[in-house]
Design a protein around this motif. Structure first.
Motif, mmCIF file in Angstrom:
data_model
loop_
_atom_site.group_PDB
_atom_site.id
_atom_site.type_symbol
_atom_site.label_atom_id
_atom_site.label_comp_id
_atom_site.label_asym_id
_atom_site.label_seq_id
_atom_site.Cartn_x
_atom_site.Cartn_y
_atom_site.Cartn_z
ATOM 1 N N GLN A 38 7.238 35.473 23.088
ATOM 2 C CA GLN A 38 8.170 34.375 23.248
ATOM 3 C C GLN A 38 8.363 33.644 21.930
ATOM 4 N N ASP A 40 11.069 30.525 19.715
ATOM 5 C CA ASP A 40 12.044 29.437 19.821
ATOM 6 C C ASP A 40 13.381 29.908 19.260
ATOM 7 N N TRP A 56 17.335 32.812 15.101
ATOM 8 C CA TRP A 56 15.889 32.942 15.213
ATOM 9 C C TRP A 56 15.321 33.580 13.964
ATOM 10 N N TYR A 84 19.816 17.153 21.965
ATOM 11 C CA TYR A 84 18.558 17.613 21.380
ATOM 12 C C TYR A 84 18.451 17.095 19.946
ATOM 13 N N ASP A 86 17.973 17.744 16.886
ATOM 14 C CA ASP A 86 17.957 18.673 15.754
ATOM 15 C C ASP A 86 18.908 18.132 14.689
ATOM 16 N N TRP A 92 18.303 23.760 21.821
ATOM 17 C CA TRP A 92 17.074 24.575 21.809
ATOM 18 C C TRP A 92 17.010 25.434 23.072
ATOM 19 N N SER A 94 14.528 29.068 24.654
ATOM 20 C CA SER A 94 13.376 29.952 24.480
ATOM 21 C C SER A 94 13.791 31.369 24.837
#
Length: 334
Positions: A38, A40, A56, A84, A86, A92, A94
């Protein structure tokens, strides 16, 4: 002509496809999948339906990669841009990245894979299930007319009526044969003589006690049994569900006509009390089975009216040309 089991073959093919689908699914489930981990994901752009473009870090290619992905549209709004926190204004999410194999460093987009097309097991399942449903529904609809034609209770009643008629006819024939056999043993034909044979008197007494109604009932029983036997053979497909389903269209149509005739004969038998007449006739004709008591009663009755015995014997001698039914060998409980 027997029916072609079309829907049975449809059902068989459907179950075969279903079994193959289950087998392939089990094989695919047991196959070893490449390892993932997994990671982010930075959501650069996202549509309301979850279609995203993400970035990613690919440790194997030692670079930052960007590509399409299917994010979870139902995740919290706090993880979506611009809520979010950022600095670039990204959201974001997963995801999972392959850590081995030729796709190492790529994202494992499960939803995208499911949209690429159906697997072989899914295709077989989609083909098999409709065939199974068609076989079950079509087969039951096709069998429904044959099931509705079952008249087991009526046929069984007709069988019991034929048995009762056969018993009455045979009992009377046995009683008449007993008179003729006793007269033959005594050396006389149609005459009692000065000193009648006790066996002959006893045999005549049985018929005299049964009365003229026994002869009429026996004649009716003989004719009725003769009519019932062929009808019962034709009505065999209606006697049970198994016979009905195995019979062809012509046999079923013939059985329906036979059942209609049996229903009419049963109604006539009940209206004229034939069940009771046949049963009473058999009971009356079986009185001579207790030889000692019958001999005493016959002797006493003969002394009171010997002329009646002579007339009865002469009447039987006049009808000697008639051939009675042979006596039955065994009869169960009534």
């Amino acid at each position: 002509m027997r029916h072609v089991p079309f829907f049975r073959w449809v059902l068989t093919v459907g179950f075969t496809l279903f079994a193959c689908s289950v087998g392939l699914y089990a094989i695919e489930s047991d196959a070893e999948l490449p390892a993932t981990r997994q990671i982010d994901l930075a959501v650069v752009h996202e549509e309301p339906d979850g279609t995203c473009r993400v970035r990613w870090s690919d440790p194997y290619g030692k670079k930052t990669r960007e590509g399409p992905y299917h994010c979870d549209a139902g995740r919290s709004d706090s993880l979506k841009a611009p809520n979010y926190g950022d600095s670039r204004g990204y959201g974001w999410a997963s995801g999972f990245m392959f850590t081995e194999g030729p796709d190492r460093g790529d994202l494992d987009d499960v939803e995208a894979d499911s949209q690429e097309g159906l697997s072989t097991s899914d295709t077989l399942l989609l083909l098999g299930v409709p065939l199974i449903l068609a076989g079950l529904v079509g087969g039951n609809l096709r069998a429904l007319p044959r099931v509705l034609g079952v008249e087991a209770r009526l046929v069984h009643r007709a069988v019991r009526l034929a048995e009762a008629a056969g018993w009455a006819s045979e009992d009377y024939a046995r009683a008449v044969n007993a008179v003729r056999d006793a007269g033959r043993d005594a050396g006389r034909r149609g005459k009692l003589g000065a000193v009648p044979d006790p066996e002959l008197v006893r045999a005549l007494w049985v018929l005299r006690e049964a009365g003229p109604q026994a002869r009429a009932a026996a004649a009716t029983a003989r004719m009725l049994a003769k009519r019932l036997r062929p009808l019962l053979e034709r009505a065999a497909p209606a006697a049970g569900l198994g016979n009905r389903l195995q019979a062809g269209p012509a046999a079923r149509a013939d059985a329906e006509a036979a059942v209609a005739e049996l229903r009419r004969l049963l109604a006539d038998a009940e209206r004229h009390g034939l069940w009771e007449r046949f049963a009473q006739t058999s009971v009356d004709l079986l009185r001579g089975q207790d030889a000692d008591r019958a001999a005493l009663a016959a002797g006493a009755d003969f002394e009171q009216d010997p002329e009646a015995y002579r007339r009865l014997l002469e009447d039987l001698a006049d009808r000697a040309g008639a051939r009675p039914n042979p006596p039955r060998r065994h009869r169960g409980h009534r």
